[in-house]
Design an enzyme around this catalytic site. Structure first.
Site: not given
Length: 300
Positions: A92, A103, A164, A172, A197, A286
């Protein structure tokens, strides 16, 4: 034709797209290094050093979570752990360009295919969730899509882990994207930047929160919470260098005694390592996407 997003300036969109391009490149590069005998510290350092080389900043320490560890683990500077044949490895990573974040995560199995169904199910759940995204859809509808895919393949989602939204300089942003139908009526809007994710497992999907994940974040910036010159200097450095984003000890150099003092005073929090309680392997997939008028655009 140049893509246009309501409420998003062209330079903001350009920064998001560049961050996404960097993350895609990093995922491809690190995937070729996942093999038996690879050291976790080498994989994480490679990702972070390459992020800097490409004129971006890591959005958080590269997470390398193996088998039942679901998330919030990055190797310490002295971590001896090497990948072994059969490991289920989740990588990640995130990049920041001008404050704008991408992300993404993927799961790989080291030199076996025992858990291929688990990995493919997470990928399918992510794809179906992305297809469900459009302005006006509720976050619970996205979660219902994810859990339905997991269930169809005989797996469970980890309900304690969420996707998020993100905004400039904020990893976040306050909106959570569940991996199941949590009944939320909150709706997605055009211009939202979302990290979706799914986390899947053959276990019960319950999480234990353990120490030792090696990821930290400043939660009280004021020097009032620091005791002594060393802690005040450390807090000033953390505020300057990481601006509220997560960091890890190996980024700080040898002297970290002041960090422990900041943890004791609750100026800095340590993220708990999240582990599937049954010890069952966990898969994660993700992407970061930008919500458009018609649906969304994946940038990672």
């Amino acid at each position: 034709m140049t893509m246009r997003i309501a409420g998003m300036a062209s330079d903001e969109l350009e920064a998001y797209l560049r961050a996404g391009e960097i993350v895609r490149s990093l995922k491809s590069s690190v995937a070729t290094r996942i093999r038996a005998g690879a050291r976790l510290i080498d994989l994480a350092s490679f990702v972070e050093e390459e992020t800097l080389r490409m004129d971006a900043r890591p959005a958080f320490p590269c997470n390398i979570s193996v088998n039942a560890i679901a998330s919030h683990y990055t190797p310490s500077p002295t971590c001896p752990r090497m990948l072994e044949k059969g490991d289920v490895v989740k990588v990640d990573l995130g990049a920041i360009v001008g404050g704008y974040i991408a992300d993404s995560a993927f799961t790989a199995e080291v030199e076996t295919a025992v858990h291929q169904d688990l990995i493919e199910a997470a990928n399918e759940a992510l794809s179906r969730a992305v297809e469900a995204v459009h302005p006006g859809v509720t976050t619970s509808e996205i979660g219902r899509t994810i859990s339905a895919v997991a269930s169809a393949h005989g797996f469970r989602v980890l309900k304690d882990l969420y996707g998020h939204n993100m905004c400039r300089n904020c990893l976040h942003g306050g909106l959570t994207i569940p991996n199941y139908d949590d009944g939320s009526a909150r709706k997605i809007r055009e211009g939202d930047v979302l990290a979706i994710e799914p986390f899947l497992t053959a276990g019960r999907g319950e999480i234990s929160r353990n120490p030792g994940g090696n990821i930290f974040q400043v939660i009280r910036k004021d020097a009032f919470y620091a005791t002594g010159a060393g802690e005040k200097e450390m807090l000033q450095r953390l505020n300057r260098d990481y601006t509220g984003f997560p960091f890890t000890v190996r980024w700080l150099g040898a002297d970290t005694a002041a960090l422990q003092g900041l943890i004791r005073s609750a100026a800095v929090k340590e993220y708990p390592m999240l582990v599937e309680k049954d010890g069952a392997p966990v898969s994660q997939a993700e992407h970061t996407l930008i919500v458009t008028r018609e649906g969304c655009k994946i940038i990672t």
